[in-house]
Each structure stands twice: as C-alpha cells, then as structure tokens.
Design a protein around this motif. Structure first.
Motif: not given
Length: 149
Positions: A74-82
């Motif tokens: 779940q942490e592989a993508m930054p918050p903006a990408a999620r």
C-alpha cells in the motif's frame, strides 16, 4: 520499431500525412525532432516517429510502483498517485481500462465520456474498425488503449 510495425490505420493511404501534420502541431515537438534527427531536412517523418516511439518505450520500467501496489504494498505509491487511482476507479474508467496493462483487451465506441471529434477537432475523422471491417456497427469503435505498458 520499423515503419511496417506501425498500426495499419497510420500507414494507410492519406493517414501518414495527417499523423505527421498533427504531430507537428504539438508545441515543442518540432524542435525535439530536429534535435533528435539533426541530419534530416524534414525530421518528422514516419520512420523517425517510429524510432522515437521505440526509444520512449525502452525507457518504460517495470515492475513499477503501481505493480508493487497491486501486489499488496500500500505504500508503494505516494498519496497523490493513490488519490489519482481512486478517481480513475470512481469515475468509471476501469469499466474499459482494466486487466493486464490496464486496458487493451476490448473494443469500445470512442467518445463514451464526451464527443471526441468535437473536443479534438480531428481532421480527418478516423472511423475506427469500420474502415477495416466495413461493418457499420464498428463505426468509431477502437481498441481500448492500455494505460500501463
């Protein structure tokens, strides 16, 4: 990528010029092609476009952070990408852009979200699969573009 590897709808009579003309109207592309192909008097030609696409495709890296995210990190993508992914899902894009490569596995009528031809001012208008199949049911039907490569 060689010219013969380009899709038929680009190589077909009359389309090459339309593709080149449209590409040359993209701000910034003319100087980039001139820099990439300095010995060419007209650098934006189909063979060079194919070579540029090939060079770009070689820069695509996998596995990507998105691949890791899909595998459970779940942490592989930054918050903006999620947040962007959530918008992509909640908007309904996944109805067509799904599966391996996030698309590419089906044909759909173009302009589902809005009238593509009106928005883009495309000229000439590409009739999609109907040009190949000669079936009126295929008018403006295209393969759904993969979002991931």
């Amino acid at each position: 990528m060689r010219r013969r590897d380009l899709p038929d709808h680009i190589r077909s009579a009359g389309r090459e010029k339309a593709v080149i003309d449209r590409l040359c109207r993209v701000t910034g592309y003319a100087p980039l092609f001139a820099a990439a192909f300095p010995r060419e008097p007209q650098p934006a030609i189909v063979q060079n476009i194919a070579q540029a696409i090939s060079a770009y495709e070689r820069t695509l890296l996998t596995p990507s952070p998105f691949d890791a995210y899909l595998s459970g990190n779940q942490e592989a993508m930054p918050p903006a990408a999620r947040a962007g992914l959530a918008k992509f899902i909640n908007t309904g894009c996944v109805a067509c852009h799904n599966g391996v490569g996030v698309g590419g596995g089906m044909y759909q009528k173009f302009g589902v979200v809005e009238d593509y031809w009106k928005v883009t001012g495309s000229d000439p208008i590409d009739k999609g699969r109907a040009d190949v199949t000669k079936d009126s049911a295929d008018l403006y039907v295209f393969r759904v573009r993969a979002c991931a490569t």
